[in-house]
Design a protein around this motif. Structure first.
Motif, PDB file in Angstrom:
ATOM      1  N   GLY A 140       1.239  -1.209  -0.052  1.00 51.93           N
ATOM      2  CA  GLY A 140       0.161   0.576  -0.322  1.00 51.93           C
ATOM      3  C   GLY A 140       0.941   1.250   0.063  1.00 51.93           C
ATOM      4  O   GLY A 140       2.418   1.562  -0.281  1.00 51.93           O
ATOM      5  N   ARG A 141       0.106   2.440   0.115  1.00 46.00           N
ATOM      6  CA  ARG A 141       1.155   3.633  -0.203  1.00 46.00           C
ATOM      7  C   ARG A 141       0.610   4.195   1.177  1.00 46.00           C
ATOM      8  O   ARG A 141      -0.667   4.594   1.924  1.00 46.00           O
ATOM      9  N   ILE A 142       1.641   5.250   2.700  1.00 45.53           N
ATOM     10  CA  ILE A 142       1.043   6.097   3.594  1.00 45.53           C
ATOM     11  C   ILE A 142       1.429   7.324   2.788  1.00 45.53           C
ATOM     12  O   ILE A 142       2.300   7.943   2.373  1.00 45.53           O
ATOM     13  N   HIS A 143       0.374   7.942   2.433  1.00 42.53           N
ATOM     14  CA  HIS A 143       0.335   9.749   2.528  1.00 42.53           C
ATOM     15  C   HIS A 143       0.396  10.310   4.402  1.00 42.53           C
ATOM     16  O   HIS A 143       0.069  10.407   4.900  1.00 42.53           O
ATOM     17  N   PHE A 144       1.953  11.492   3.831  1.00 49.42           N
ATOM     18  CA  PHE A 144       1.796  11.875   4.154  1.00 49.42           C
ATOM     19  C   PHE A 144       1.371  14.171   4.725  1.00 49.42           C
ATOM     20  O   PHE A 144       1.006  14.260   4.041  1.00 49.42           O
ATOM     21  N   SER A 145       1.376  14.353   5.697  1.00 53.15           N
ATOM     22  CA  SER A 145       0.871  15.591   5.203  1.00 53.15           C
ATOM     23  C   SER A 145       1.052  16.765   4.625  1.00 53.15           C
ATOM     24  O   SER A 145       0.728  17.551   3.988  1.00 53.15           O
ATOM     25  N   ASP A 146       2.820  16.440   4.264  1.00 50.19           N
ATOM     26  CA  ASP A 146       3.621  16.878   3.624  1.00 50.19           C
ATOM     27  C   ASP A 146       3.199  17.309   1.888  1.00 50.19           C
ATOM     28  O   ASP A 146       3.894  17.534   1.202  1.00 50.19           O
ATOM     29  N   GLY A 147       2.218  16.048   1.113  1.00 48.11           N
ATOM     30  CA  GLY A 147       1.778  15.711   0.595  1.00 48.11           C
ATOM     31  C   GLY A 147       3.042  14.430   0.308  1.00 48.11           C
ATOM     32  O   GLY A 147       2.971  14.355  -1.562  1.00 48.11           O
ATOM     33  N   SER A 148       3.874  14.592   0.573  1.00 46.78           N
ATOM     34  CA  SER A 148       5.159  13.310   0.154  1.00 46.78           C
ATOM     35  C   SER A 148       4.057  11.532   1.186  1.00 46.78           C
ATOM     36  O   SER A 148       3.266  11.934   1.480  1.00 46.78           O
ATOM     37  N   TYR A 149       4.800  10.729  -0.088  1.00 43.55           N
ATOM     38  CA  TYR A 149       3.844   9.145   0.416  1.00 43.55           C
ATOM     39  C   TYR A 149       4.623   8.354   1.193  1.00 43.55           C
ATOM     40  O   TYR A 149       6.212   8.301   0.283  1.00 43.55           O
ATOM     41  N   VAL A 150       5.380   7.216   1.432  1.00 40.69           N
ATOM     42  CA  VAL A 150       5.470   6.248   1.652  1.00 40.69           C
ATOM     43  C   VAL A 150       5.389   4.945   0.961  1.00 40.69           C
ATOM     44  O   VAL A 150       3.634   4.453   1.035  1.00 40.69           O
ATOM     45  N   ARG A 151       5.372   4.024  -0.429  1.00 38.52           N
ATOM     46  CA  ARG A 151       5.119   2.832  -0.608  1.00 38.52           C
ATOM     47  C   ARG A 151       5.664   1.605  -0.158  1.00 38.52           C
ATOM     48  O   ARG A 151       6.840   1.929   0.508  1.00 38.52           O
ATOM     49  N   VAL A 152       4.631   0.615   0.413  1.00 30.59           N
ATOM     50  CA  VAL A 152       5.151  -0.410   1.376  1.00 30.59           C
ATOM     51  C   VAL A 152       4.998  -1.165   0.546  1.00 30.59           C
ATOM     52  O   VAL A 152       3.666  -1.580   0.193  1.00 30.59           O
ATOM     53  N   GLY A 153       6.008  -2.270   0.763  1.00 32.18           N
ATOM     54  CA  GLY A 153       5.315  -3.678   0.720  1.00 32.18           C
ATOM     55  C   GLY A 153       5.909  -4.807   1.309  1.00 32.18           C
ATOM     56  O   GLY A 153       6.146  -4.250   2.552  1.00 32.18           O
ATOM     57  N   TRP A 154       5.401  -6.742   1.176  1.00 32.57           N
ATOM     58  CA  TRP A 154       5.118  -7.593   1.468  1.00 32.57           C
ATOM     59  C   TRP A 154       6.273  -7.188   2.446  1.00 32.57           C
ATOM     60  O   TRP A 154       8.083  -8.068   1.709  1.00 32.57           O
ATOM     61  N   GLY A 155       7.222  -7.687   3.877  1.00 29.98           N
ATOM     62  CA  GLY A 155       8.709  -7.745   4.510  1.00 29.98           C
ATOM     63  C   GLY A 155       8.960  -9.216   4.984  1.00 29.98           C
ATOM     64  O   GLY A 155       9.940  -9.028   5.645  1.00 29.98           O
ATOM     65  N   GLY A 156       7.563  -9.301   4.564  1.00 32.32           N
ATOM     66  CA  GLY A 156       7.941 -11.277   5.544  1.00 32.32           C
ATOM     67  C   GLY A 156       6.924 -11.588   6.446  1.00 32.32           C
ATOM     68  O   GLY A 156       5.931 -10.645   6.841  1.00 32.32           O
ATOM     69  N   GLY A 157       6.562 -12.558   7.653  1.00 25.12           N
ATOM     70  CA  GLY A 157       5.390 -12.880   8.025  1.00 25.12           C
ATOM     71  C   GLY A 157       5.840 -13.612   9.340  1.00 25.12           C
ATOM     72  O   GLY A 157       7.306 -14.220   9.505  1.00 25.12           O
ATOM     73  N   ASN A 158       4.822 -13.860  10.098  1.00 27.29           N
ATOM     74  CA  ASN A 158       5.498 -14.198  11.485  1.00 27.29           C
ATOM     75  C   ASN A 158       5.125 -15.944  11.407  1.00 27.29           C
ATOM     76  O   ASN A 158       5.714 -16.598  12.521  1.00 27.29           O
ATOM     77  N   GLY A 159       4.503 -16.573  10.491  1.00 35.51           N
ATOM     78  CA  GLY A 159       4.788 -18.434   9.900  1.00 35.51           C
ATOM     79  C   GLY A 159       2.575 -18.800  10.928  1.00 35.51           C
ATOM     80  O   GLY A 159       3.570 -19.546  10.755  1.00 35.51           O
ATOM     81  N   HIS A 160       2.365 -17.794  11.107  1.00 37.94           N
ATOM     82  CA  HIS A 160       0.974 -18.579  11.699  1.00 37.94           C
ATOM     83  C   HIS A 160      -0.148 -18.258  10.360  1.00 37.94           C
ATOM     84  O   HIS A 160      -0.050 -17.323   9.500  1.00 37.94           O
ATOM     85  N   GLU A 161      -0.977 -19.226  10.795  1.00 40.73           N
ATOM     86  CA  GLU A 161      -1.476 -19.180   8.930  1.00 40.73           C
ATOM     87  C   GLU A 161      -2.666 -17.618   9.325  1.00 40.73           C
ATOM     88  O   GLU A 161      -3.136 -17.812  11.047  1.00 40.73           O
ATOM     89  N   TYR A 162      -3.650 -18.032   8.367  1.00 37.35           N
ATOM     90  CA  TYR A 162      -4.139 -16.526   8.502  1.00 37.35           C
ATOM     91  C   TYR A 162      -5.646 -17.173   8.818  1.00 37.35           C
ATOM     92  O   TYR A 162      -6.663 -18.139   8.650  1.00 37.35           O
ATOM     93  N   ARG A 163      -6.662 -16.739   9.202  1.00 36.51           N
ATOM     94  CA  ARG A 163      -7.578 -16.979  10.543  1.00 36.51           C
ATOM     95  C   ARG A 163      -8.489 -15.667   9.407  1.00 36.51           C
ATOM     96  O   ARG A 163      -7.928 -14.272   9.806  1.00 36.51           O
TER      97      ARG A 163
END
Length: 334
Positions: A157-180
């Motif tokens: 996703g993307r995170i928008h900041f109040s100054d108009g800039s943003y950072v895009r983030v992606g999957w960086g790893g998981g904790n190994g537990h199954e999704y519920r």
């Protein structure tokens, strides 16, 4: 595909179809699908797929349909589970580079010790034990724990900041537990009927019931860590599991135990808005499990999120495999 069958688990069924068996095949935009295929086919490490990628790179777009029909065979892979298509999108959240009274829910990088074990702490333990605090693992802070929860499910996703800039983030790893599924848990508790549950409904309920609502989110022990994505321009889609940008309504997330990442996949989605088109398997997801399970990437932002949340339909998906690979899956290679 290198799926290993567990003891007692039935092997998948493979059926080779003809292109005439694909409803709507002739009417699709094959050039658009070929363009998306080219985005990731160079990343195959298999000789058969690499050879096809080389051919695709020199193939004229106006003959894209011929390329797929010459070198692939439509292969229906079934594991006994009902087909299901859902949608996902790239969320856009409001955030801050530093914590504030409003922005107090952090996006974390993966701690080193979590990489050293196949199963680390649960969501509840990560968020309540203090193990993440004062370590500089925060990428940003957002103002809504439910939006952050669904950002973890989406994986990017993307995170928008109040100054108009943003950072895009992606999957960086998981904790190994199954999704519920939190939605299924709400149905189990009698909060809603199955047909009433959606991401929007879950979010509204948690906001109305902040204490018990945040506790409900802990029902899902799976936790996703993020990383900053700096190599993708703003006008391109987020990175998928193949570390390449994905394309709205042409990229899907699949279960790689059944569908090779990078493979073309013909989908026939039923429901209120039928969709018959050639897509490319370029992503995965913790909730995407099964041979006939796919998540369709809808796009970025609120409108895409609304469309994705309404998508939950039956149908079928047919994987296009290199000819020799397709026939090798049949009993005795027949």
């Amino acid at each position: 595909m290198s799926r290993s069958i567990m003891p007692g688990e039935p092997a998948p069924d493979y059926t080779i179809l003809g292109f005439d068996d694909l409803d709507g095949w002739a009417e699709d935009d094959h050039a658009a699908a070929l363009s998306v295929f080219l985005n990731t086919c160079m990343d195959f490490d298999d000789a058969d797929w690499r050879a096809l990628c080389a051919v695709a790179q020199g193939h004229p777009p106006e003959q894209a349909r011929l390329f797929f029909e010459l070198f692939f065979r439509p292969t229906l892979i079934e594991d006994g589970e009902k087909p299901l298509f859902t949608g996902y999108f790239e969320p856009e959240l409001e955030g801050s580079r530093t914590p504030t009274p409003r922005f107090r829910y952090p996006l974390y990088r993966m701690p080193p010790e979590a990489r050293d074990t196949p199963r680390w702490l649960t969501r509840r333990e990560i968020l309540t034990s203090g193990v993440m605090e004062n370590r500089g693992l925060e990428i940003a802070w957002v103002d809504d724990p439910v939006e952050l929860f669904f950002l973890q499910i989406q994986g990017s996703g993307r995170i928008h900041f109040s100054d108009g800039s943003y950072v895009r983030v992606g999957w960086g790893g998981g904790n190994g537990h199954e999704y519920r599924s939190v939605g299924k848990e709400m149905v189990r508790r009698g909060i809603y009927a199955a047909h009433q549950v959606s991401a929007k409904v879950i979010g509204a309920w948690v906001q109305r019931n902040p204490g018990i609502g945040e506790e409900l989110l802990h029902h899902n022990p799976s936790f996703v860590f993020f990383r900053e994505v700096t190599q993708v321009p703003a006008d391109m889609g987020p990175l998928g599991a193949m570390n390449r940008s994905i394309t709205p309504l042409r990229s899907i997330a699949v279960d790689p135990d059944f569908t090779p990442l990078g493979a073309p996949v013909w989908i026939e989605k039923a429901g209120a808005a039928p969709m018959h088109r050639l897509m490319v398997a370029q992503d995965t997801g913790s909730a995407i499990q099964g041979a006939q399970r796919a998540d369709i990437f809808v796009g970025t932002g609120a409108a895409a999120g609304l469309a994705a949340g309404q998508l939950r339909d039956p149908g079928r998906m047919v994987v296009l495999l290199p000819i020799q690979r397709a026939y090798a899956l049949l009993p005795d290679g027949a």
